[in-house]
Enzyme design. Sequence first.
Site, PDB file in Angstrom:
ATOM      1  N   GLU A 292       0.836  -1.197   0.000  1.00 25.49           N
ATOM      2  CA  GLU A 292       0.000   0.000   0.000  1.00 25.49           C
ATOM      3  C   GLU A 292       0.877   1.257   0.000  1.00 25.49           C
ATOM      4  O   GLU A 292       1.991   1.261   0.522  1.00 25.49           O
ATOM      5  CB  GLU A 292      -0.890  -0.013   1.245  1.00 25.49           C
ATOM      6  CG  GLU A 292      -1.819   1.182   1.385  1.00 25.49           C
ATOM      7  CD  GLU A 292      -2.466   1.272   2.755  1.00 25.49           C
ATOM      8  OE1 GLU A 292      -3.544   1.871   2.844  1.00 25.49           O
ATOM      9  OE2 GLU A 292      -1.889   0.760   3.730  1.00 25.49           O
ATOM     10  N   LYS A 359     -10.753  -0.502  -1.232  1.00 21.95           N
ATOM     11  CA  LYS A 359     -10.894  -0.653   0.220  1.00 21.95           C
ATOM     12  C   LYS A 359     -12.255  -0.146   0.668  1.00 21.95           C
ATOM     13  O   LYS A 359     -12.666   0.967   0.333  1.00 21.95           O
ATOM     14  CB  LYS A 359      -9.777   0.119   0.930  1.00 21.95           C
ATOM     15  CG  LYS A 359      -9.747  -0.071   2.437  1.00 21.95           C
ATOM     16  CD  LYS A 359      -8.569   0.671   3.064  1.00 21.95           C
ATOM     17  CE  LYS A 359      -8.498   0.438   4.560  1.00 21.95           C
ATOM     18  NZ  LYS A 359      -7.364   1.159   5.191  1.00 21.95           N
ATOM     19  N   CYS A 412      -4.560  -2.921   4.500  1.00 26.58           N
ATOM     20  CA  CYS A 412      -4.162  -2.384   5.795  1.00 26.58           C
ATOM     21  C   CYS A 412      -5.109  -2.784   6.920  1.00 26.58           C
ATOM     22  O   CYS A 412      -5.220  -3.944   7.296  1.00 26.58           O
ATOM     23  CB  CYS A 412      -4.038  -0.862   5.670  1.00 26.58           C
ATOM     24  SG  CYS A 412      -3.262  -0.050   7.093  1.00 26.58           S
TER      25      CYS A 412
END
Length: 537
Positions: A292, A359, A412
């Site tokens: 990321e 995400k 994440c």
Amino acid sequence: MTWLAETIMLSHGWRRWLILIVAGAIAAASVPPFFILPALFVALPIWVWALDGAESRRGWRRLFGPAFRIGFAFGLGYFSVALHWLGAAFLQEGGIYLVGMPLAILALAAILSVFWGLGSALAHMMWSGGALRIFAFASMLSLAEYARGHLFSGFPFDLLGYALTANDEMAQLASVVGTYGLTFLAALLGATLALVWPADQRSLTRRLIPAFLAIAAIAAQVGYGSIRLSTTELTPRDDMRVRMVQPMILEHAGWDVADPDTLVTRLIQLSETRLTPDDPGLDAVTHLVWPESVFPFFLNRYPQGLALFARMLPDTTLLLTGAPREALADDGTPIPDNPGYNSILAIDTNGETIASYDKSHLVPFGEYLPLQSFWRLFGINQFVPGTNGWAAGNGDRLMRPGIGPAFLALVCYEAVFPGDIGDPAEAQFILNITNDAWFEGSIGPAQHAHHARMRAVETGLPLLRAANSGVTLATDPLGRVTDQIAESVTAVLDVVPDQPLPGRTLFAAWGDLPFWLALLVSAGLGLFGARPPRRIG
């Protein structure tokens, strides 16, 4: 110990607050990466003894009275210590935000402590002087932890259950009951010493029975894990060889100053590293993974970069990279008021994006701003430098790039949510990309990595985790780390993942059903213990 228990029961005012804040801070030593399990057995009885001495209230003050304040104070100590590493983010940008670090940590701890305060108050409503009160305590505290992980977008960092995952053997029980089930067990077992003291008319042998039962339960947990680890056969894949890159790109927030040519050149050079003289490099790699935040810009605005990717990738290699994805309309123009997505892109040897995942579980105040219209009154659009936040994706985490097997994509923070990472039935592995450079030098990256490992245990899927600054690692389907790169090191890691476990883990099949059954039975025992005595005659 009897003196200590009675002192805690009789404490009030600031003394009670101080005792409970310190006890909560001690309990925080049980979380990853410390795993000092005895800390939980020392701290939780203090909470129980404080509730033994808590004054009862009527009406709404019964919910927000002394029992609430007891749980709130314990939580304030726990979360301030367990999550202190979040303050490392305030050291970025030259430390210009340092003045706000203590306030931010205490504010977050206070918000999370409200859940524990309510759990404490609910437990006290079914309180008794007998042994069954610890069942009321465990059921309501674990309910509070479940609520903390789900309400208002959820924040399930450092659930109490992680204290029972200190090694590979202990962690295996999560494949049956999940992390919330372990949270219930941690609350119940950790409170058992409150039944040993204060001393009363019972013999010491009788008083020690709960402690012996707690030790036996942990021994059974370790035994189950040992058997599972020793009897489960694993099969390496013959269709995948993965190279994960840990590039240490610290310009992740520098949208205004980042040099795309420099960043792309660095990534390509790292990716083409030959680890030995006989290493074929990317020619033997089927999946190249970048973490990321390696691109502080939209790739669609940098077509020369995509052309460089195409030249780098062999015909059989797929690039899986974290990257911002610009929200575009059908005519190719940017969609107004859509800041874009924090995404995983699958890029083929032609430099074309053939699949993507956006995400969906965003970090509050980091990737989106709750109550944005309120903050804009003060000229605040975002607390984190870089962009104005991200839009949330549709939540479909199963990526089917068409090249290689399907997998669950997690960006994440999404890896910390037990039971909420997507349906593992069709997936062959979990891919977690992250950027923990914000918290470099703290316990945050190690803690975050352990949370991600538990998703492998729960689902029976191998985990591939690529981090910008660490910890990059691979696990087998039992959650054991097979290889990793240390923090703050620029390197690449070549791994061959295992096949997923045959069938489904019990947790993957049942979800949190065992947790809810245990909670209901435990709450029932607590209510039974709190029933008024029957009158005779």
